[in-house]
Design a protein around this motif. Structure first.
Motif, short mmCIF file in Angstrom:
data_model
loop_
_atom_site.label_atom_id
_atom_site.label_comp_id
_atom_site.label_asym_id
_atom_site.label_seq_id
_atom_site.Cartn_x
_atom_site.Cartn_y
_atom_site.Cartn_z
N GLN A 35 27.21 36.51 61.60
CA GLN A 35 27.35 35.47 62.37
C GLN A 35 28.14 35.49 63.28
O GLN A 35 27.89 34.81 64.68
CB GLN A 35 27.74 34.17 61.36
CG GLN A 35 26.73 33.89 60.31
CD GLN A 35 25.43 33.41 60.95
OE1 GLN A 35 25.14 32.39 61.50
NE2 GLN A 35 24.36 34.23 60.75
N GLU A 161 35.05 27.26 62.27
CA GLU A 161 34.12 26.83 61.21
C GLU A 161 33.80 27.99 60.25
O GLU A 161 33.73 27.70 59.11
CB GLU A 161 33.08 25.93 61.43
CG GLU A 161 33.44 24.50 62.17
CD GLU A 161 32.49 23.77 62.73
OE1 GLU A 161 32.71 22.40 62.94
OE2 GLU A 161 31.39 24.38 63.16
N LYS A 239 23.32 30.47 61.92
CA LYS A 239 23.36 29.46 61.06
C LYS A 239 24.13 28.07 61.32
O LYS A 239 25.04 28.42 61.97
CB LYS A 239 23.64 29.99 59.50
CG LYS A 239 22.89 31.17 59.06
CD LYS A 239 23.47 31.84 57.96
CE LYS A 239 22.33 33.10 57.39
NZ LYS A 239 23.08 33.92 56.58
N GLU A 240 23.76 27.01 61.01
CA GLU A 240 24.29 26.01 61.22
C GLU A 240 25.80 25.84 60.58
O GLU A 240 25.92 26.00 59.44
CB GLU A 240 23.53 24.61 61.09
CG GLU A 240 24.06 23.30 61.48
CD GLU A 240 24.32 23.16 62.89
OE1 GLU A 240 25.90 23.22 63.19
OE2 GLU A 240 23.38 23.28 63.77
N THR A 241 26.93 25.38 61.30
CA THR A 241 28.12 25.24 60.65
C THR A 241 28.67 23.68 60.72
O THR A 241 29.63 23.42 60.08
CB THR A 241 29.23 26.06 61.41
OG1 THR A 241 29.32 25.57 63.05
CG2 THR A 241 29.06 27.53 61.50
N PRO A 243 29.25 20.71 59.01
CA PRO A 243 29.22 20.12 57.95
C PRO A 243 27.90 19.40 57.26
O PRO A 243 27.21 19.51 56.38
CB PRO A 243 30.25 19.36 57.28
CG PRO A 243 31.32 20.06 58.29
CD PRO A 243 30.50 20.35 59.56
N LYS A 245 24.93 19.18 58.69
CA LYS A 245 23.59 19.86 58.90
C LYS A 245 23.59 21.14 58.00
O LYS A 245 22.34 21.75 58.17
CB LYS A 245 23.63 20.01 60.44
CG LYS A 245 23.58 18.88 61.52
CD LYS A 245 22.33 18.25 61.18
CE LYS A 245 22.32 17.02 62.34
NZ LYS A 245 21.07 16.15 62.47
N VAL A 246 24.61 21.77 57.37
CA VAL A 246 24.64 22.98 56.66
C VAL A 246 23.51 22.65 55.63
O VAL A 246 23.35 21.45 54.62
CB VAL A 246 26.03 23.33 55.98
CG1 VAL A 246 25.74 24.55 55.19
CG2 VAL A 246 26.74 23.60 57.24
N PHE A 287 28.36 29.76 54.05
CA PHE A 287 29.16 28.81 54.44
C PHE A 287 29.70 27.93 53.50
O PHE A 287 29.53 26.63 53.60
CB PHE A 287 29.03 28.21 55.70
CG PHE A 287 28.77 29.05 56.84
CD1 PHE A 287 29.78 29.95 57.30
CD2 PHE A 287 27.72 29.03 57.32
CE1 PHE A 287 29.00 30.67 58.45
CE2 PHE A 287 27.32 29.94 58.43
CZ PHE A 287 28.06 30.77 59.04
N SER A 290 32.12 24.95 54.48
CA SER A 290 31.63 24.18 55.54
C SER A 290 30.78 22.90 55.00
O SER A 290 30.53 22.07 55.67
CB SER A 290 30.83 25.00 56.45
OG SER A 290 31.44 25.94 56.99
N ARG A 291 30.36 22.97 53.76
CA ARG A 291 29.71 22.04 53.07
C ARG A 291 30.62 20.72 52.99
O ARG A 291 31.58 20.65 52.81
CB ARG A 291 28.96 22.31 51.87
CG ARG A 291 28.03 23.26 52.02
CD ARG A 291 27.54 23.70 50.56
NE ARG A 291 26.23 24.59 50.63
CZ ARG A 291 25.00 23.83 50.98
NH1 ARG A 291 24.97 22.50 51.24
NH2 ARG A 291 24.10 24.52 51.14
#
Length: 536
Positions: A35, A161, A239-241, A243, A245-246, A287, A290-291
């Protein structure tokens, strides 16, 4: 007996530190390397778009200047200096105007979207600039490129993030500046070598009509090709980071996984590959931190979280002053190298402060000079900076770097007074090397200091958005004001005016601010510490 048995089996004091000692942090130990590398590829957009024109900026403006077509006379050096400052400033001014917009869009629609769509715009802007035939046209495409690259704060936020532990910061936050330096070198080399290709590379491009009509298009076309590759990586692998949108469905990632699976099958020739269920597990575990977590109890963590503090204001001041003079240097030094040499400078009447002219190099020499010394910055960032940062701390390195800038700026104009070509080349190498070392040490340190000034991870995006906005404003005002001061200095016969007053003055102010700055903890570590206090 039981007590004695416990004492015998217990570890000694000497054994406890050895068991708890962590292995040293290396580049290979960085988490989520794929990433970070994709993000680094996207980071190439700004340096390639911004520095590619610097080696041929003098010749571009001279060829496009509307005054030439009206009366047949070439623009004066002072006029070219002013226009060069405005052209460089347009890019950063557009970044300034859109930095906070991109930050808000990233908080609402996700980080990835704010990386992908600007890359598309940057590719188009590079092509448009290369085929521009008037000053207004190239100015327009510079503005579009600046708008497309106003998302640097979002990239820094994504880095924070992705990598949250402070022990990895020196390398994780070094990666983007490292790529920035590499992009600067590549952009300068491409601009110097590929500008006017029918003249610089006649054995390869001689007689190509469209290149004769658009002599500055080839470097920007190569930029567009590189950024297209970065765009494909971002769509299929980033990948989205954010939170919220993860974990949401990402069509780009799905296509990217299928392509990767196909390539793996072709290379493995029958070896087992991950099935969809296994890939989903890997994707979901990328991640974990990051959730969205459970709501934080109301208390000290949710109170007094603000960016309006003296420490943050001083950190932002230091963060802003760095590009204020560094961006002006990146614009002024190529012009200084390209301006025709004044042969009277070596004579007795040229002494003290009043002498003028330039070094008279062509665009390919300018590009090779700047890119070659930029390579030393990459070496420093990869092998020297992490060791220095671990030993002396980020703030000490930042302060040391700021003290080196004035020395480089004060000495630069006196290069003109050296008659011997070897001595002059050595002097140019020295001032360039000092400036490159200073900015190589200062840029990653400024990003780490700004990140650690955030009182909470929730404010990382906002703080980096503000920082990028101020930095962009500095990179707009710096070259524009520097070009104006340089033009005034040339009119009075003092080429060193801009170096001794403007650049040195801003650099000295930066030194004073750096000594008032403080080094904070990682915002993630600060938040965990507050949570522990609340639990207690």
């Amino acid at each position: 007996m039981a007590r004695h048995s416990l004492d015998v089996n217990a570890p000694t004091k000497a054994q406890i530190p050895l068991a708890q000692k962590e292995p040293p942090v290396t580049w290979s130990s960085l988490p989520h390397k794929s990433q970070l590398l994709i993000l680094a590829a996207c980071r190439l957009s700004e340096p390639l778009s911004n520095t590619c024109l610097l080696p041929y900026l003098y010749y571009l403006i001279r060829s496009l200047d509307s005054d030439t077509s009206k009366d047949g006379h070439k623009s004066s050096n002072s006029s070219i200096s002013r226009r060069a400052g405005l052209l460089v400033a347009a890019f950063a001014l557009a970044q300034f105007a859109t930095s906070m917009i991109w930050a808000r869009l990233a908080d609402r629609y996700g980080r990835k979207a704010v990386i992908v769509y600007p890359l598309v715009a940057s590719i188009i802007a590079n092509l448009g600039f290369g085929f521009g035939t008037t000053i207004p046209k190239v100015m327009f495409w510079r503005l579009i490129a600046g708008v497309a690259n106003g998302n640097i704060g979002v990239m820094r936020t994504m880095t924070a993030e992705i990598v949250k532990e402070k022990k990895y910061q020196s390398r994780a936050f070094l990666l983007l500046p490292l790529v920035f330096n590499s992009g600067n070198i590549a952009g300068l080399a491409l601009g110097g070598l590929l500008a006017t290709p029918t003249k610089s590379l006649p054995w390869l491009f001689g007689g190509v009509k469209w290149m004769e009509r658009y002599p500055f298009a080839l470097p920007t076309m190569v930029n567009a090709m590189v950024l297209t590759f970065a765009l494909l990586l971002a769509i299929g692998g980033l990948k989205e980071t954010l939170p919220s949108k993860v974990g949401q469905r990402d069509l780009g990632l799905e296509v990217g996984r299928r392509l990767a699976r196909l390539v793996h099958r072709l290379r493995a020739h029958g070896y087992q590959v991950l099935n969809d269920d296994e890939e989903s597990k890997v994707e979901l575990s990328t991640f974990p931190a990051s959730r969205p977590s459970a709501p934080v109890p109301s208390g000290s963590l949710s109170q007094s979280v603000t960016l309006k503090t003296k420490a943050i204001a001083i950190t932002l001041a230091g963060f802003t002053l760095l590009p204020f003079h560094n961006a002006a240097f990146m614009q002024l030094f190529p012009i200084f190298m390209s301006t025709p040499l004044n042969k009277n400078n070596a004579k007795p009447e040229a002494h003290g402060f009043f002498f003028t002219g330039g070094l008279g190099y062509d665009s390919s020499t300018v590009g090779l000079y700047l890119s070659a010394f930029g390579c030393s910055g990459i070496f420093l960032q990869m092998f020297i900076y992490p060791a220095l940062q671990a030993r002396f701390g980020t703030l000490k390195i930042f302060q040391f770097a700021f003290t080196m800038f004035p020395l480089s700026y004060i000495l630069t104009p006196y290069v003109l007074l050296l008659e011997d070509p070897t001595a002059r080349g050595t002097a140019i190498a020295f001032v360039l090397f000092v400036q490159v070392i200073a900015r190589t040490l200062a840029i990653p340190s400024s990003v780490i200091l700004l990140t650690n000034a955030a009182p909470s991870p929730k404010l990382l995006g906002t703080l980096h958005g503000v920082g990028n906005m101020l930095s962009s404003l500095a990179r707009a005002v710096g070259p524009a004001l520097g070009g104006w001061v340089s033009a005034k200095g040339m009119e009075i016969g003092m080429v060193g005016c801009v170096w001794w007053t403007y650049l040195t003055g801003i650099a000295v102010l930066g030194v004073m601010v750096s000594w008032k700055m403080k080094e904070g903890k990682s915002p993630h570590e600060r938040e965990q510490s507050l949570k522990r206090k609340e639990d207690d």
